[in-house]
Design an enzyme around this catalytic site. Sequence first.
Site, PDB file in Angstrom:
ATOM      1  N   LYS A  96     -41.931  69.740  83.055  1.00  0.00           N
ATOM      2  CA  LYS A  96     -41.856  71.116  82.549  1.00  0.00           C
ATOM      3  C   LYS A  96     -41.467  72.040  83.692  1.00  0.00           C
ATOM      4  O   LYS A  96     -41.916  71.855  84.814  1.00  0.00           O
ATOM      5  CB  LYS A  96     -43.239  71.499  82.009  1.00  0.00           C
ATOM      6  CG  LYS A  96     -43.409  72.951  81.636  1.00  0.00           C
ATOM      7  CD  LYS A  96     -44.790  73.206  81.044  1.00  0.00           C
ATOM      8  CE  LYS A  96     -45.791  73.642  82.078  1.00  0.00           C
ATOM      9  NZ  LYS A  96     -47.109  73.956  81.514  1.00  0.00           N
ATOM     10  N   ASN A  99     -67.826 104.611  79.373  1.00  0.00           N
ATOM     11  CA  ASN A  99     -66.785 104.483  80.408  1.00  0.00           C
ATOM     12  C   ASN A  99     -66.465 103.019  80.735  1.00  0.00           C
ATOM     13  O   ASN A  99     -65.744 102.741  81.684  1.00  0.00           O
ATOM     14  CB  ASN A  99     -67.202 105.223  81.675  1.00  0.00           C
ATOM     15  CG  ASN A  99     -68.367 104.550  82.381  1.00  0.00           C
ATOM     16  OD1 ASN A  99     -69.010 103.668  81.800  1.00  0.00           O
ATOM     17  ND2 ASN A  99     -68.638 104.937  83.607  1.00  0.00           N
ATOM     18  N   THR A 116     -46.061  75.658  76.053  1.00  0.00           N
ATOM     19  CA  THR A 116     -45.993  74.336  76.704  1.00  0.00           C
ATOM     20  C   THR A 116     -46.005  73.238  75.648  1.00  0.00           C
ATOM     21  O   THR A 116     -45.169  72.322  75.655  1.00  0.00           O
ATOM     22  CB  THR A 116     -47.188  74.152  77.666  1.00  0.00           C
ATOM     23  OG1 THR A 116     -47.089  75.127  78.698  1.00  0.00           O
ATOM     24  CG2 THR A 116     -47.243  72.757  78.263  1.00  0.00           C
ATOM     25  N   ARG A 166     -56.326  78.854  86.526  1.00  0.00           N
ATOM     26  CA  ARG A 166     -54.930  78.484  86.808  1.00  0.00           C
ATOM     27  C   ARG A 166     -54.432  79.049  88.135  1.00  0.00           C
ATOM     28  O   ARG A 166     -53.420  78.613  88.650  1.00  0.00           O
ATOM     29  CB  ARG A 166     -54.029  78.926  85.650  1.00  0.00           C
ATOM     30  CG  ARG A 166     -54.066  77.939  84.501  1.00  0.00           C
ATOM     31  CD  ARG A 166     -53.234  78.398  83.335  1.00  0.00           C
ATOM     32  NE  ARG A 166     -53.866  79.512  82.634  1.00  0.00           N
ATOM     33  CZ  ARG A 166     -53.357  80.099  81.554  1.00  0.00           C
ATOM     34  NH1 ARG A 166     -52.215  79.674  81.064  1.00  0.00           N
ATOM     35  NH2 ARG A 166     -53.985  81.085  80.951  1.00  0.00           N
ATOM     36  N   GLN A 167     -55.149  80.028  88.671  1.00  0.00           N
ATOM     37  CA  GLN A 167     -54.742  80.575  89.975  1.00  0.00           C
ATOM     38  C   GLN A 167     -55.580  79.889  91.057  1.00  0.00           C
ATOM     39  O   GLN A 167     -56.494  80.467  91.616  1.00  0.00           O
ATOM     40  CB  GLN A 167     -54.943  82.088  89.998  1.00  0.00           C
ATOM     41  CG  GLN A 167     -54.044  82.805  88.991  1.00  0.00           C
ATOM     42  CD  GLN A 167     -54.193  84.307  89.046  1.00  0.00           C
ATOM     43  OE1 GLN A 167     -54.245  84.888  90.125  1.00  0.00           O
ATOM     44  NE2 GLN A 167     -54.273  84.942  87.888  1.00  0.00           N
ATOM     45  N   ARG A 202     -41.219  76.193  84.873  1.00  0.00           N
ATOM     46  CA  ARG A 202     -41.541  77.585  84.560  1.00  0.00           C
ATOM     47  C   ARG A 202     -40.754  78.482  85.489  1.00  0.00           C
ATOM     48  O   ARG A 202     -40.498  78.111  86.632  1.00  0.00           O
ATOM     49  CB  ARG A 202     -43.027  77.855  84.804  1.00  0.00           C
ATOM     50  CG  ARG A 202     -43.954  77.345  83.712  1.00  0.00           C
ATOM     51  CD  ARG A 202     -45.344  77.888  83.977  1.00  0.00           C
ATOM     52  NE  ARG A 202     -46.358  77.306  83.116  1.00  0.00           N
ATOM     53  CZ  ARG A 202     -46.646  77.747  81.893  1.00  0.00           C
ATOM     54  NH1 ARG A 202     -45.976  78.758  81.378  1.00  0.00           N
ATOM     55  NH2 ARG A 202     -47.606  77.171  81.195  1.00  0.00           N
ATOM     56  N   THR A 243     -50.475  80.416  75.290  1.00  0.00           N
ATOM     57  CA  THR A 243     -49.503  80.943  74.311  1.00  0.00           C
ATOM     58  C   THR A 243     -48.966  79.842  73.399  1.00  0.00           C
ATOM     59  O   THR A 243     -48.260  80.128  72.439  1.00  0.00           O
ATOM     60  CB  THR A 243     -48.300  81.582  75.023  1.00  0.00           C
ATOM     61  OG1 THR A 243     -47.626  80.555  75.763  1.00  0.00           O
ATOM     62  CG2 THR A 243     -48.727  82.693  75.967  1.00  0.00           C
ATOM     63  N   GLY A 244     -49.231  78.593  73.760  1.00  0.00           N
ATOM     64  CA  GLY A 244     -48.756  77.469  72.952  1.00  0.00           C
ATOM     65  C   GLY A 244     -47.353  77.006  73.318  1.00  0.00           C
ATOM     66  O   GLY A 244     -46.873  76.004  72.790  1.00  0.00           O
TER      67      GLY A 244
HETATM   68  C1  R5P Z   1     -50.593  74.355  82.750  1.00  0.00           C
HETATM   69  O1  R5P Z   1     -50.646  73.956  83.880  1.00  0.00           O
HETATM   70  C2  R5P Z   1     -51.696  74.180  81.765  1.00  0.00           C
HETATM   71  O2  R5P Z   1     -52.237  72.884  81.818  1.00  0.00           O
HETATM   72  C3  R5P Z   1     -51.242  74.495  80.365  1.00  0.00           C
HETATM   73  O3  R5P Z   1     -50.250  73.573  79.997  1.00  0.00           O
HETATM   74  C4  R5P Z   1     -50.665  75.875  80.250  1.00  0.00           C
HETATM   75  O4  R5P Z   1     -51.381  76.799  81.003  1.00  0.00           O
HETATM   76  C5  R5P Z   1     -50.636  76.292  78.813  1.00  0.00           C
HETATM   77  O5  R5P Z   1     -50.067  77.561  78.719  1.00  0.00           O
HETATM   78  P1  R5P Z   1     -49.145  77.949  77.485  1.00  0.00           P
HETATM   79  O6  R5P Z   1     -49.868  77.504  76.245  1.00  0.00           O
HETATM   80  O7  R5P Z   1     -49.049  79.461  77.569  1.00  0.00           O
HETATM   81  O8  R5P Z   1     -47.829  77.288  77.669  1.00  0.00           O
END
Ligand code: R5P
Length: 325
Positions: free
Chosen positions: A201, A45, A237, A104-105, A203, A234-235
């Site tokens: 950047k 479970n 950024t 990140r949170q 978001r 996810t790459g």
């Molecule tokens: C953002 O504040 C972090 O330092 C990274 O740049 C970010 O979390 C990377 O996330 P991803 O690769 O999805 O863009």
Amino acid sequence: MAAIKITGEKKLVLVTGRAHPQLAKDIADELGSELVETDSRTFANGEIYSRFDESVRGADMFVIQSHTSPINEWLMEQLIMVDAAKRASAKRITVVAPFYPYSRQDKKGRGREPISARLVADLFKAAGADRIMSVDLHAAQIQGFFDGPVDHLFAMPVLLEHFQAKLDPSTLTVVSPDMGRVRVADIWSDKLGAPLAIIHKRRDPKVANQVTVHEIVGQVEGRVCLLVDDLIDTGRTIVKAAEALKAQGALGVVVAATHAVFSDPAVEILQSDFIDSVVVTDTLPVPEEKRWDRLEILPIAPLIARAIHEVFDDGSVTSMFDGAA
Ligand code: R5P
């Protein structure tokens, strides 16, 4: 009669969850020690069970876990191991979380959001952790979320050594991929003797992992740009940043990041022609299918092992980083 009695030797015990056993073994090898075998299982479970195969009574215990996907499962496993250590009378329990989960949170960006990094600290505390050790926290103030010592280690010396041998400061620009990393990128720029550029950047707060607009502040034309970030998820950024740098005339783009989260589609898009190479550490496991020829993975075990040694020996972790930690 002496007020303090000294009897016996201190006992170092290293245990690991199931997320990244190779890293834990590498740490143990660096320390000339061995991991205490742990019987960890997941029931049908989804419940997790952990039991140490040897007594840990009176031990200085380091519970190692790497918070890769599925992150909630590995977090729960580490909490259960800390609970087991507490109930088995370990003298001191250190959570070793090279990549701090939910980092990140770390604040409320909008109303009615959680501060999950704080919740994780509370969970570690409630389970019985006395201290936490982590590498390159997303935000340094996470240290204050845990009511106890936090050893915040920096991967920079490991990464820096690699780049110092390869990059020419006279043609190099260090680039922060967003406002959050400016302070760290600034230290890189000092250490490498290269100027700094900053990417703005944006978001969409309502869409996870989407990166939208870039503006660049600083000289990148005709320069080799070293993008430094704490993590690659996810790459997007990094790839968007590399595209923007190339569009502004950068000669080349190399990437340094501590934590290779590598969620889809990171591996596919990081192989973009805009990026010459990506260098990460192994705080998180990178399976064979997520590796490519322009990816380099540097070992983090020597750094963590040295910090564990300093903690166990009542030495100084700060001394490992020129007093900066
Ligand atoms: C953002 O504040 C972090 O330092 C990274 O740049 C970010 O979390 C990377 O996330 P991803 O690769 O999805 O863009």
